[in-house]
Design a protein around this motif. Structure first.
Motif, PDB file in Angstrom:
ATOM      1  N   GLU A   5      44.529  56.738  77.700  1.00 44.93           N
ATOM      2  CA  GLU A   5      45.234  57.176  79.050  1.00 44.93           C
ATOM      3  C   GLU A   5      44.438  57.323  80.340  1.00 44.93           C
ATOM      4  O   GLU A   5      44.491  57.696  81.229  1.00 44.93           O
ATOM      5  N   LYS A  35      41.477  56.151  83.062  1.00 49.74           N
ATOM      6  CA  LYS A  35      41.621  55.343  83.858  1.00 49.74           C
ATOM      7  C   LYS A  35      40.436  55.349  84.860  1.00 49.74           C
ATOM      8  O   LYS A  35      40.194  56.727  85.381  1.00 49.74           O
ATOM      9  N   ASP A  75      38.752  53.983  89.000  1.00 52.06           N
ATOM     10  CA  ASP A  75      39.401  53.362  89.862  1.00 52.06           C
ATOM     11  C   ASP A  75      38.036  52.572  90.372  1.00 52.06           C
ATOM     12  O   ASP A  75      37.088  53.139  91.192  1.00 52.06           O
TER      13      ASP A  75
END
Length: 85
Positions: A15, A17, A19
């Motif tokens: 889950e 992440k 950027d």
């Protein structure tokens, strides 16, 4: 970092992440990983705890394994005594 093929078998989605762009520089990738605390968050999950316990078990010496066996026997005896009541 250079993009390269990666087998789906070796990949596990989580889950967490980041950027970042498609091909970040190594220093940008390391900075993004450190700022997101992705590794710390993963270590707090059940999967991360399981991996940490496996690593600790593999790194234990003979006396450590002996202490774990004695603790397991004591716990088992308590459970048996509680179920006997």
């Amino acid at each position: 970092m250079v993009r390269k093929p990666f087998f789906f078998k070796r990949m596990a989605l989580t889950e967490f992440k980041l950027d970042i762009g498609k091909t970040p520089a190594k220093k940008d990738l390391i900075a993004a990983l450190n700022s997101s605390k992705a590794f710390d968050n993963f270590a707090a999950t059940a999967w991360g705890k399981k991996l940490a316990s496996r690593k600790a078990k593999a790194a234990s010496n003979d006396f450590g394994r002996f202490k774990a066996m004695i603790a397991k026997k004591a716990k088992s005896a308590k459970v048996k005594a509680a179920l006997k009541k």
